[in-house]
Enzyme design. Sequence first.
Site, mmCIF file in Angstrom:
data_model
loop_
_atom_site.group_PDB
_atom_site.id
_atom_site.type_symbol
_atom_site.label_atom_id
_atom_site.label_comp_id
_atom_site.label_asym_id
_atom_site.label_seq_id
_atom_site.Cartn_x
_atom_site.Cartn_y
_atom_site.Cartn_z
ATOM 1 N N SER A 107 100.784 15.106 36.316
ATOM 2 C CA SER A 107 100.913 16.570 36.423
ATOM 3 C C SER A 107 102.233 17.025 37.435
ATOM 4 O O SER A 107 102.328 18.266 37.533
ATOM 5 C CB SER A 107 99.547 17.417 37.170
ATOM 6 O OG SER A 107 98.805 17.801 36.296
ATOM 7 N N LYS A 110 104.614 19.407 35.484
ATOM 8 C CA LYS A 110 104.327 20.768 35.569
ATOM 9 C C LYS A 110 105.370 21.725 36.359
ATOM 10 O O LYS A 110 105.505 22.695 36.047
ATOM 11 C CB LYS A 110 102.893 20.952 36.129
ATOM 12 C CG LYS A 110 101.824 20.763 35.236
ATOM 13 C CD LYS A 110 100.537 21.125 35.809
ATOM 14 C CE LYS A 110 99.331 21.115 34.687
ATOM 15 N NZ LYS A 110 98.715 19.670 34.619
ATOM 16 N N SER A 165 95.986 22.695 38.906
ATOM 17 C CA SER A 165 96.901 21.920 37.809
ATOM 18 C C SER A 165 95.955 22.041 36.527
ATOM 19 O O SER A 165 95.940 21.050 35.748
ATOM 20 C CB SER A 165 96.862 20.270 38.513
ATOM 21 O OG SER A 165 97.585 19.514 37.622
#
Length: 441
Positions: A107, A110, A165
């Site tokens: 993640s 991101k 997340s």
Amino acid sequence: MPASKKTAKRTLLVTSATLLTAALTAPVPAFAAPKPTPSASPSVTPPAKMSAVGGKRLAQAGTQVNLADGVPVIPKDITARSWIVSDAESGDVLAAHNAHWRLPPASTLKMLFADTVLPKFPRTLKHKVTSAELADVGAGSSMVGIKEKETYTVHDLWLGVFLRSGNDAVHVLSHMNGGVGATVKEMNKHAEELQALDTNVVSPDGYDEPGQVSSAYDLTLFARSGLQKKDFREYCSTVSAKFPGETKKDKKGKLVRGSFEIQNTNRLLAGDSDISVYQGIAGVKNGNTTNAGATFTGVAERGGKVLLVTVMNPEKSEHNEVYKETARLLDWGFRASGKVQPVGELVAPKGAEGASAQPGSTDTADPGSDSGEAGGGEGDGSGKGDSSASPVAQASSGAGSDGGGMGVALGIAGGVVVVLAGGAFLINRRWPLPELVRRRR
């Protein structure tokens, strides 16, 4: 040292004589390793030849640091496959270990997603979620709890991305941006603009996919670019917030919509049972998947120094290990800053080499500021579900029914206008980190 690398403590007019000196002493652009293909798989051991973006030392496997008298040694208990310690403002890489090793990012990817998409939509924009927007979220993904047919603001969605997340929030925003495929293309293009050439995006949320790779170096570039956006700084530093719930009928048959609290899964920001809130921490993003292991990029400020540390996949399986190793490297960086000679640099975006403005270099260029993942399941890197934020975090969170998070320091220090090769670009080397976060103890 090139003039563009100097920390901007105030607005400076760089003279032509200084620029000429900088141009003559600037390093020759490094050659990058070939761009990864969608079918490429991360290597088991660091490849013999890695990208030299940022300097030749960064292309070498193993730990790169210039030890000398007065320079503290690197902590011995760092087990990550790859890591990097850098000065967020000057771009100096103080030390690194396999900095360009292409690994699954989880993640932390991101950050690139946010840096690419966040400026597209005003935070007050409302969007009603459809079932199609949630249909392609990967099994085992981390979720913030978005429900179809419910309406959310863009602000709500970004809180879901950064705090929990939430892959569901990523997919909704991706569909708003023209679809997952279009967003992936934009992310890859933006990575190339940032000279993050180790990165190949397959899924915008960091979900484990064949050929999806990045590096500690690239993740640091994403964080550095994103942190120059006001909204990015706010979201990644928010400890806890209220998130809209599902519309239901109350006992009287009236439709009501409540909310629930979400906490940031960044343990250096929120704390945990075995780790304290890190002094001066102000973001950025964590991740954890089967293929990637635990990954994390953090930014912190102490004594006027702002450091970025990225850690990828510690071999040690201790609870919260990725945060503990990040904290040790941050501690080393603050002790070594001003003493250690850098082993490389965080390069400027491609646009900065010509006559255009650096992407995301100022808040005024940020239209959006007006206002888990995969592969067998994802968590926050801690090895367990989320716990409540520490008392200190709760006291500082500033969460309210509107989902508001940490405050952001008012004003912004001046950037440096650099005239080079007949062109000019504005690069904001010093951004205002959120006061309520970075001054926490």
